[in-house]
Write a protein that holds these residues in place. Structure first.
Motif, PDB file in Angstrom:
ATOM      1  N   ARG B  79       0.837  -1.208   0.000  1.00 21.94           N
ATOM      2  CA  ARG B  79       0.000   0.000   0.000  1.00 21.94           C
ATOM      3  C   ARG B  79       0.865   1.248   0.000  1.00 21.94           C
ATOM      4  O   ARG B  79       0.539   2.246  -0.627  1.00 21.94           O
ATOM      5  N   PHE B  80       2.010   1.158   0.681  1.00 19.30           N
ATOM      6  CA  PHE B  80       2.896   2.316   0.736  1.00 19.30           C
ATOM      7  C   PHE B  80       3.437   2.656  -0.661  1.00 19.30           C
ATOM      8  O   PHE B  80       3.370   3.810  -1.095  1.00 19.30           O
ATOM      9  N   VAL B  81       3.946   1.644  -1.345  1.00 17.81           N
ATOM     10  CA  VAL B  81       4.522   1.896  -2.667  1.00 17.81           C
ATOM     11  C   VAL B  81       3.441   2.409  -3.618  1.00 17.81           C
ATOM     12  O   VAL B  81       3.659   3.361  -4.373  1.00 17.81           O
ATOM     13  N   ILE B  82       2.272   1.777  -3.566  1.00 15.46           N
ATOM     14  CA  ILE B  82       1.173   2.221  -4.436  1.00 15.46           C
ATOM     15  C   ILE B  82       0.822   3.680  -4.135  1.00 15.46           C
ATOM     16  O   ILE B  82       0.653   4.502  -5.040  1.00 15.46           O
ATOM     17  N   SER B  83       0.710   4.015  -2.845  1.00 13.33           N
ATOM     18  CA  SER B  83       0.355   5.388  -2.471  1.00 13.33           C
ATOM     19  C   SER B  83       1.390   6.373  -2.996  1.00 13.33           C
ATOM     20  O   SER B  83       1.042   7.394  -3.593  1.00 13.33           O
ATOM     21  N   VAL B  84       2.657   6.039  -2.786  1.00 12.90           N
ATOM     22  CA  VAL B  84       3.714   6.945  -3.252  1.00 12.90           C
ATOM     23  C   VAL B  84       3.632   7.111  -4.765  1.00 12.90           C
ATOM     24  O   VAL B  84       3.697   8.225  -5.296  1.00 12.90           O
ATOM     25  N   ALA B  85       3.419   5.983  -5.446  1.00 10.60           N
ATOM     26  CA  ALA B  85       3.369   6.048  -6.910  1.00 10.60           C
ATOM     27  C   ALA B  85       2.202   6.893  -7.380  1.00 10.60           C
ATOM     28  O   ALA B  85       2.254   7.505  -8.454  1.00 10.60           O
ATOM     29  N   LYS B  86       1.130   6.950  -6.586  1.00  7.63           N
ATOM     30  CA  LYS B  86      -0.020   7.757  -6.996  1.00  7.63           C
ATOM     31  C   LYS B  86       0.096   9.213  -6.541  1.00  7.63           C
ATOM     32  O   LYS B  86      -0.453  10.106  -7.174  1.00  7.63           O
ATOM     33  N   ILE B  87       0.797   9.437  -5.436  1.00  4.13           N
ATOM     34  CA  ILE B  87       0.945  10.813  -4.935  1.00  4.13           C
ATOM     35  C   ILE B  87       1.914  11.597  -5.815  1.00  4.13           C
ATOM     36  O   ILE B  87       1.737  12.796  -6.051  1.00  4.13           O
ATOM     37  N   THR B  88       2.933  10.905  -6.327  1.00  4.99           N
ATOM     38  CA  THR B  88       3.975  11.578  -7.097  1.00  4.99           C
ATOM     39  C   THR B  88       3.427  12.426  -8.248  1.00  4.99           C
ATOM     40  O   THR B  88       3.713  13.625  -8.319  1.00  4.99           O
ATOM     41  N   PRO B  89       2.610  11.854  -9.144  1.00  2.00           N
ATOM     42  CA  PRO B  89       2.093  12.700 -10.235  1.00  2.00           C
ATOM     43  C   PRO B  89       1.194  13.821  -9.729  1.00  2.00           C
ATOM     44  O   PRO B  89       1.096  14.876 -10.370  1.00  2.00           O
ATOM     45  N   ILE B  90       0.543  13.593  -8.563  1.00  2.00           N
ATOM     46  CA  ILE B  90      -0.293  14.665  -8.013  1.00  2.00           C
ATOM     47  C   ILE B  90       0.588  15.861  -7.640  1.00  2.00           C
ATOM     48  O   ILE B  90       0.286  17.016  -7.966  1.00  2.00           O
TER      49      ILE B  90
END
Lengths: 263, 223, 251
Positions: B79-90
């Motif tokens: 969940r951490f990696v997924i969250s980071v991967a989604k926050i980055t483009p934001i």
């Protein structure tokens, strides 16, 4: 290390080849068709070991018919169910029997059978040989059956097979090559036995197929030829030895062929 | 065994994200300052800096994929990696908005000042604070804080409507100001969008800590 | 009703307790994966389901294992027919020292399932086909099973288990000794078999559990720590212990 082991192996093989070669060298001159089919005759008249070959094969056949199946059954029992006190006792008895000199079995059968009946007989000879075979076959069978992996048994059990079918259909076939080797060892061993036969089958100068009469055998014949003071008979002893060794070799090859791993 | 190989990598990933977050925060703050202080040089610096942010985004993308492929994270790690991967483009998009504000500043700074900026800096301050809190909440995995930030977005929305009305009135009353007012309108819109993006970051933090998807579900959001 | 329903199962090796109060329901046509560190009891538990532990003299079972509503530890249970119904595939492929054909035919023969020789042939072919092996062996049915590759041997063992028409298949680390391609074939097979059978699989490979199972059960020190849908288990397990295990926080 490799050199050392290779040297040892070569040494052993060299000794074997020397022994076989020496027997062949000494025996080949007296070997003839007459020698193989004739009965023993007085010195200077020729004669052979025909009756002894037949006698040995009959004795061996009878002993094997009793000793090998019994040994396999007992050995399988020990491997599959022999972890209790009874198994321990049976195993101990078998081990002790292997260590007993073969002449003891001869004397035992002489006392128990021959003296009771009052005459030497083929049956008594076969019995003493069977007694020698049973523990050998038992112990090798047990070892071989134990070597069959547990996973193979479980595979059969998991299909709903009862224990006895697992043993009969899977375990014994899987161990067959090893069991046959053990049986061969026993056969080769008793084919070379002289001592127990002197007290039981005794020996005979004639062709004979009756089980309640004395029976000739190659080893006893070799013994008789060898202890004689005649040069001619000594040569015959060598020739008979050559036949015996060849016979053992052939039995070995045939059994190997029959039990070769098909699967 | 607390020292897993993946722990080092996750820590590094977090550091990279926080660096991107910090840079984005700074870009937003400087873009607003270039506007309020009429500092065109600063605005150009902000536009220049956007390239670095783009590079950071690519770097985090690559690293996230690498962790997923090589470490095969599960559960919280995943969940951490997924969250980071989604926050980055934001974050990258927030930085883009900052860049757009800087562009607007370049144009507006050449025009006469319409009026003292009051509501816009207020909106910007709100947005910057939301962003900071959201990133802190992500670092400390504080879902409650994230939920408060989500509530805070309503303040920005309200502010936006006020500025919108004000600027429209200005355009009607004094058509000469229309061009400048339109640019300011866009600046307000950018700030409003930034608020929405921060909200998305907060939703991802709730996903990280509670494994719950609260996006598109107003009932849970209120909880 | 659940296909398998285990309640308060305790298992002892002599005095040592290997399983503590295991309760789990497995519905029909579900794949459930058992994961956990070595020695956690997952294999032992698997083997209680078809009474394979009966072969261990000092083993003792308490509690209930119901399959189709019948307690398999009732004194009058026919163990042979239980094992026919609950097939098993082992960690190490264990073909019999027989031909490929006879390996599959063995279970059919001992259980007397076939009507005649033609029927036997048909059943063997069907089992091999269901195990996705027929195409590779149909030209050498009478050759030794030991001539097959590791992966093929394992599929042969699956075919052998399928041939006696089980309803449940237990798999004890079926792919742990196989290379990735053979593993993938076994996994595809499991997903295919799910349409007809209830499957319980023990595995050390968590990705494998994640790929093939509907639910995952985590065992530790003889206890069932957690059982949940696999998807939940690998993204958000309920128990801290489970999380620590699947993220590799302890060995």
């Amino acid at each position: 290390m490799t050199t050392l082991t290779a040297a040892c192996a070569f040494g052993v093989i060299a000794v074997l080849i020397f022994v076989l070669g020496y027997i062949a060298f000494q025996g080949i001159s007296s070997l003839s068709w007459q020698f193989l089919v004739q009965t023993p005759k007085p010195v200077g008249e020729g004669g052979g070991i025909g009756n002894a070959i037949v006698g040995s094969l009959i004795l061996l056949g009878l002993a094997s018919c009793v000793g090998i199946p019994l040994g396999i059954i007992i050995g399988t029992y020990l491997a599959e169910m022999g972890d209790g006190w009874f198994g321990t006792i049976v195993r101990f008895v078998a081990d002790t029997m292997i260590g007993i000199p073969s002449i003891v079995f001869g004397v035992f059968v002489y006392a128990v059978v021959v003296l009771q009946q009052g005459y030497f007989s083929t049956l008594a000879g076969a019995l003493s040989l069977a007694l020698i075979m049973i523990p050998i076959v038992t112990r090798t069978t047990e070892e071989m059956v134990r070597l069959v992996p547990k996973s193979m048994r479980e595979g059969a059990l998991a299909l709903g097979a009862p224990q006895w079918r697992v043993t009969k259909d899977i375990v014994i076939p899987a161990a067959m090559t090893g069991i046959a080797t053990g049986a061969m060892l026993a056969v080769a061993r008793v084919l070379g036995e002289t001592a127990p036969l002197l007290f039981t089958a005794f020996g005979s100068r004639f062709y004979n197929i009756y089980l309640d009469e004395p029976m000739a055998s190659m080893t006893v014949q070799i013994y008789n030829y060898a202890i004689s003071p005649f040069e001619e008979w000594h040569a015959k002893a060598w020739a008979a030895t050559l036949v015996l060794v060849t016979l053992i070799l052939f039995i070995n090859i045939i059994v190997r062929f029959l039990t070769r791993r098909k699967y | 065994m607390e020292h897993r190989i993946i722990d080092q990598q996750l820590d590094l990933l977090r550091d990279k994200l926080l660096l991107l977050g910090g840079t984005t925060e700074a870009a937003l703050e400087r873009a607003m300052r270039s506007l309020t202080a009429r500092d065109s040089d600063l605005a150009r610096e902000v536009l220049e800096g956007d390239k670095i942010i783009d590079q950071m985004e690519l770097d985090i993308d690559r690293f996230s994929v690498e962790i997923l492929a090589l470490q095969q994270p599960a559960a919280h790690d995943l969940r951490f990696v997924i969250s980071v991967a989604k926050i980055t483009p934001i974050l990258e998009r927030i930085a883009d908005h900052a860049g757009s504000i800087a562009e607007a500043a370049l144009i507006l700074n050449d025009e006469p000042e319409l009026k003292k900026y009051i509501d816009l800096p207020l909106m910007a301050e709100n947005a910057a604070e939301m962003l900071r809190t959201a990133l802190d909440a992500f670092t400390s995995e504080d879902a409650a804080a994230s939920r408060r930030v989500i509530e805070q977005d309503k303040v920005i929305d309200k502010c936006y409507h006020r500025v919108f009305d004000e600027l429209i009135t200005m355009m009607i009353d004094n058509p000469v100001t229309t061009a400048s007012a339109a640019h300011l309108l866009f600046v307000a819109k950018h700030l409003e969008r930034i608020g929405d993006y921060v909200k998305d970051i907060c939703e991802l933090n709730v996903y990280l800590t509670e494994a719950a998807f609260i996006k598109h579900s107003p009932r849970l959001e209120a909880a | 009703m659940s296909k398998i329903s285990v309640s308060d199962l305790n298992f002892f090796y002599g005095k040592a307790q290997a399983l503590h109060d295991i309760s789990i329901d497995i519905p029909e046509r579900e794949v459930v994966a058992f994961i956990g560190p070595s020695g956690c009891g997952k294999s032992t538990f698997l083997r209680t389901l078809n009474r394979m532990n009966d072969t261990i003299p000092i083993a003792r079972v308490e509690g209930k294992v119901m399959i189709d509503g019948k307690d398999v530890y009732e004194p009058n249970t026919d163990v042979a027919s239980l094992r026919r119904k609950v097939g098993m595939v082992f960690q190490k492929s264990n073909p019999f020292p027989k031909s490929i054909f006879e390996n599959v035919a063995y279970g059919i023969r001992i259980n007397g399932i076939h009507k005649n020789r033609a029927d036997l042939y048909e059943r063997v072919e069907k089992a091999l086909n269901d195990a996705a092996l027929l195409g590779e062996v149909k030209d050498r049915m009478n050759t030794s099973a030991f001539g097959l590759s590791g992966g093929q041997q394992q599929r042969l063992c699956i075919a052998r288990a399928l041939a006696v028409q089980p309803e449940v298949i237990l798999m004890d680390e079926p792919a742990s000794a196989l290379d990735p391609i053979a593993t993938q074939k076994i996994e595809e097979l499991i997903v295919e078999l799910k349409k007809q059978y209830t499957i319980a699989i023990v595995t050390h490979n968590m990705q494998q559990a994640a790929r093939v199972s509907d639910r995952t059960a985590f065992f530790m020190l003889g206890k069932l720590v957690e059982v949940n849908p696999t998807q939940k288990m690998f993204t958000n397990p309920d128990e801290k212990l489970t999380e620590d295990y699947i993220t590799g926080r302890f060995g």
